[in-house]
Design a protein around this motif. Structure first.
Motif, PDB file in Angstrom:
ATOM      1  N   GLY A 138     150.841  17.257   6.196  1.00 54.69           N
ATOM      2  CA  GLY A 138     149.952  16.593   7.441  1.00 54.69           C
ATOM      3  C   GLY A 138     150.113  17.185   8.728  1.00 54.69           C
ATOM      4  O   GLY A 138     149.348  17.467   9.392  1.00 54.69           O
ATOM      5  N   VAL A 139     151.460  17.345   9.078  1.00 48.81           N
ATOM      6  CA  VAL A 139     151.925  18.290  10.121  1.00 48.81           C
ATOM      7  C   VAL A 139     151.230  19.820  10.229  1.00 48.81           C
ATOM      8  O   VAL A 139     150.640  19.884  11.435  1.00 48.81           O
ATOM      9  CB  VAL A 139     153.478  18.289  10.327  1.00 48.81           C
ATOM     10  CG1 VAL A 139     153.715  19.080  11.299  1.00 48.81           C
ATOM     11  CG2 VAL A 139     153.916  17.081  10.373  1.00 48.81           C
ATOM     12  N   ALA A 140     151.432  20.168   9.151  1.00 50.88           N
ATOM     13  CA  ALA A 140     150.553  21.637   9.053  1.00 50.88           C
ATOM     14  C   ALA A 140     149.094  21.613   9.434  1.00 50.88           C
ATOM     15  O   ALA A 140     148.464  22.457  10.129  1.00 50.88           O
ATOM     16  CB  ALA A 140     150.975  22.401   7.885  1.00 50.88           C
ATOM     17  N   HIS A 173     162.022  11.405  -2.914  1.00 53.94           N
ATOM     18  CA  HIS A 173     160.973  11.481  -1.959  1.00 53.94           C
ATOM     19  C   HIS A 173     160.314  12.742  -1.784  1.00 53.94           C
ATOM     20  O   HIS A 173     159.647  13.168  -0.747  1.00 53.94           O
ATOM     21  CB  HIS A 173     161.382  11.070  -0.662  1.00 53.94           C
ATOM     22  CG  HIS A 173     161.939   9.460  -0.923  1.00 53.94           C
ATOM     23  ND1 HIS A 173     161.016   8.464  -1.134  1.00 53.94           N
ATOM     24  CD2 HIS A 173     163.029   8.898  -0.817  1.00 53.94           C
ATOM     25  CE1 HIS A 173     161.748   7.363  -1.080  1.00 53.94           C
ATOM     26  NE2 HIS A 173     163.158   7.373  -0.833  1.00 53.94           N
ATOM     27  N   ALA A 174     160.300  13.759  -2.784  1.00 54.10           N
ATOM     28  CA  ALA A 174     159.891  14.941  -2.668  1.00 54.10           C
ATOM     29  C   ALA A 174     158.343  15.068  -2.329  1.00 54.10           C
ATOM     30  O   ALA A 174     157.894  15.773  -1.688  1.00 54.10           O
ATOM     31  CB  ALA A 174     160.210  15.709  -3.937  1.00 54.10           C
ATOM     32  N   GLY A 175     157.541  14.052  -2.989  1.00 51.69           N
ATOM     33  CA  GLY A 175     156.179  14.054  -2.900  1.00 51.69           C
ATOM     34  C   GLY A 175     155.694  13.580  -1.244  1.00 51.69           C
ATOM     35  O   GLY A 175     155.175  13.960  -0.804  1.00 51.69           O
ATOM     36  N   ASN A 176     156.623  12.679  -0.819  1.00 48.68           N
ATOM     37  CA  ASN A 176     156.284  12.058   0.458  1.00 48.68           C
ATOM     38  C   ASN A 176     156.701  12.966   1.382  1.00 48.68           C
ATOM     39  O   ASN A 176     156.027  13.363   2.583  1.00 48.68           O
ATOM     40  CB  ASN A 176     156.956  10.986   0.572  1.00 48.68           C
ATOM     41  CG  ASN A 176     156.628   9.527  -0.176  1.00 48.68           C
ATOM     42  OD1 ASN A 176     155.470   9.647  -0.432  1.00 48.68           O
ATOM     43  ND2 ASN A 176     157.471   8.787  -0.397  1.00 48.68           N
ATOM     44  N   ILE A 177     157.921  14.014   0.928  1.00 51.75           N
ATOM     45  CA  ILE A 177     158.209  14.869   2.213  1.00 51.75           C
ATOM     46  C   ILE A 177     157.201  15.891   2.223  1.00 51.75           C
ATOM     47  O   ILE A 177     156.561  16.563   3.187  1.00 51.75           O
ATOM     48  CB  ILE A 177     159.444  15.496   1.697  1.00 51.75           C
ATOM     49  CG1 ILE A 177     160.432  14.369   1.907  1.00 51.75           C
ATOM     50  CG2 ILE A 177     159.809  16.710   2.598  1.00 51.75           C
ATOM     51  CD1 ILE A 177     162.013  14.800   1.385  1.00 51.75           C
ATOM     52  N   ALA A 178     156.476  16.460   1.068  1.00 54.18           N
ATOM     53  CA  ALA A 178     155.674  17.442   0.938  1.00 54.18           C
ATOM     54  C   ALA A 178     154.173  17.031   1.593  1.00 54.18           C
ATOM     55  O   ALA A 178     153.621  17.802   2.352  1.00 54.18           O
ATOM     56  CB  ALA A 178     155.269  17.673  -0.563  1.00 54.18           C
ATOM     57  N   ILE A 179     153.859  15.590   1.471  1.00 57.07           N
ATOM     58  CA  ILE A 179     152.761  15.331   1.926  1.00 57.07           C
ATOM     59  C   ILE A 179     152.949  15.287   3.340  1.00 57.07           C
ATOM     60  O   ILE A 179     152.165  15.567   4.316  1.00 57.07           O
ATOM     61  CB  ILE A 179     152.430  13.544   1.580  1.00 57.07           C
ATOM     62  CG1 ILE A 179     151.921  13.925   0.131  1.00 57.07           C
ATOM     63  CG2 ILE A 179     151.437  13.156   2.521  1.00 57.07           C
ATOM     64  CD1 ILE A 179     151.675  12.463  -0.543  1.00 57.07           C
ATOM     65  N   GLY A 180     154.159  14.700   3.853  1.00 54.32           N
ATOM     66  CA  GLY A 180     154.604  14.864   5.633  1.00 54.32           C
ATOM     67  C   GLY A 180     154.412  16.284   6.075  1.00 54.32           C
ATOM     68  O   GLY A 180     153.523  16.550   7.177  1.00 54.32           O
ATOM     69  N   PHE A 181     154.847  17.363   5.335  1.00 58.83           N
ATOM     70  CA  PHE A 181     154.904  18.823   5.754  1.00 58.83           C
ATOM     71  C   PHE A 181     153.312  19.109   5.943  1.00 58.83           C
ATOM     72  O   PHE A 181     152.906  19.777   6.967  1.00 58.83           O
ATOM     73  CB  PHE A 181     155.521  19.562   4.961  1.00 58.83           C
ATOM     74  CG  PHE A 181     157.002  19.863   5.312  1.00 58.83           C
ATOM     75  CD1 PHE A 181     157.397  19.898   6.552  1.00 58.83           C
ATOM     76  CD2 PHE A 181     157.911  19.379   4.534  1.00 58.83           C
ATOM     77  CE1 PHE A 181     158.822  20.105   6.915  1.00 58.83           C
ATOM     78  CE2 PHE A 181     159.302  19.125   4.745  1.00 58.83           C
ATOM     79  CZ  PHE A 181     159.782  19.847   5.983  1.00 58.83           C
ATOM     80  N   LEU A 209     144.056  21.988  13.026  1.00 57.35           N
ATOM     81  CA  LEU A 209     143.093  21.295  13.607  1.00 57.35           C
ATOM     82  C   LEU A 209     143.383  21.448  14.838  1.00 57.35           C
ATOM     83  O   LEU A 209     142.395  21.546  15.769  1.00 57.35           O
ATOM     84  CB  LEU A 209     142.894  20.094  13.026  1.00 57.35           C
ATOM     85  CG  LEU A 209     142.518  20.049  11.740  1.00 57.35           C
ATOM     86  CD1 LEU A 209     142.547  18.417  11.490  1.00 57.35           C
ATOM     87  CD2 LEU A 209     141.112  20.341  11.479  1.00 57.35           C
ATOM     88  N   GLN A 210     144.463  21.244  15.697  1.00 58.10           N
ATOM     89  CA  GLN A 210     144.848  21.425  17.138  1.00 58.10           C
ATOM     90  C   GLN A 210     144.472  22.614  17.510  1.00 58.10           C
ATOM     91  O   GLN A 210     143.990  22.863  18.682  1.00 58.10           O
ATOM     92  CB  GLN A 210     146.184  20.738  17.409  1.00 58.10           C
ATOM     93  CG  GLN A 210     146.445  20.661  18.780  1.00 58.10           C
ATOM     94  CD  GLN A 210     147.927  20.238  19.181  1.00 58.10           C
ATOM     95  OE1 GLN A 210     148.726  20.420  18.335  1.00 58.10           O
ATOM     96  NE2 GLN A 210     148.163  19.791  20.487  1.00 58.10           N
ATOM     97  N   TYR A 211     144.941  23.756  17.119  1.00 59.17           N
ATOM     98  CA  TYR A 211     144.715  25.067  17.323  1.00 59.17           C
ATOM     99  C   TYR A 211     143.104  25.181  17.343  1.00 59.17           C
ATOM    100  O   TYR A 211     142.698  25.919  18.361  1.00 59.17           O
ATOM    101  CB  TYR A 211     145.277  26.033  16.499  1.00 59.17           C
ATOM    102  CG  TYR A 211     145.097  27.393  16.888  1.00 59.17           C
ATOM    103  CD1 TYR A 211     145.687  28.277  17.748  1.00 59.17           C
ATOM    104  CD2 TYR A 211     144.108  28.035  15.892  1.00 59.17           C
ATOM    105  CE1 TYR A 211     145.261  29.438  18.005  1.00 59.17           C
ATOM    106  CE2 TYR A 211     143.733  29.537  16.255  1.00 59.17           C
ATOM    107  CZ  TYR A 211     144.227  30.117  17.273  1.00 59.17           C
ATOM    108  OH  TYR A 211     144.012  31.352  17.824  1.00 59.17           O
TER     109      TYR A 211
END
Length: 121
Positions: free
Chosen positions: A85-87, A75-83, A92-94
């Motif tokens: 998305g969080v970044a 699931h390396a691709g999904n993990i990279a997408i998750g990271f 955007l929040q900043y």
């Protein structure tokens, strides 16, 4: 309100916290966990009676590590997408909360206006 107002969110967080603790204490454990715990307790009791210290078998440790490797590799691709998305959310929040407020304040907007802008962001 300025002296004690910062406590209000913590007081309001008590109710969901108590509900979570109550729910966790009353949620039954799974049968798989209970069986594994019973086996581990039996092994520890047998080791204690024999006078040796109980250890986790090396095969068990390597099996768990290989499972983690398999999940990460699969699931390396999904993990990279998750990271990512969080970044991107953090950036955007900043931008919405910090940079925009300082930009508007430098441009002469009142404190009430910058507070309203951060509320809308």
């Amino acid at each position: 309100l300025r002296d004690w107002g910062w406590r209000v969110p913590f007081i309001l967080a008590l109710l969901p916290g108590m509900v979570a603790v109550w729910g966790r204490r009353h949620m039954p454990e799974s049968e798989a966990y209970l069986a594994e715990k019973a086996a581990a307790d039996d092994a520890a009791d047998a080791a204690a009676q024999a006078g040796v210290e109980a250890e986790v078998p090396r095969a068990e440790v390597s099996r768990k590590q290989s499972t983690v490797r398999q999940v990460v590799a699969g699931h390396a691709g999904n993990i990279a997408i998750g990271f990512g998305g969080v970044a991107s959310f953090a950036v955007l929040q900043y931008g919405g909360f910090v940079w925009t407020n300082s930009y508007l304040a430098k441009r002469g907007m009142s404190a009430t206006g910058t507070m309203l802008a951060s509320l809308c962001a």
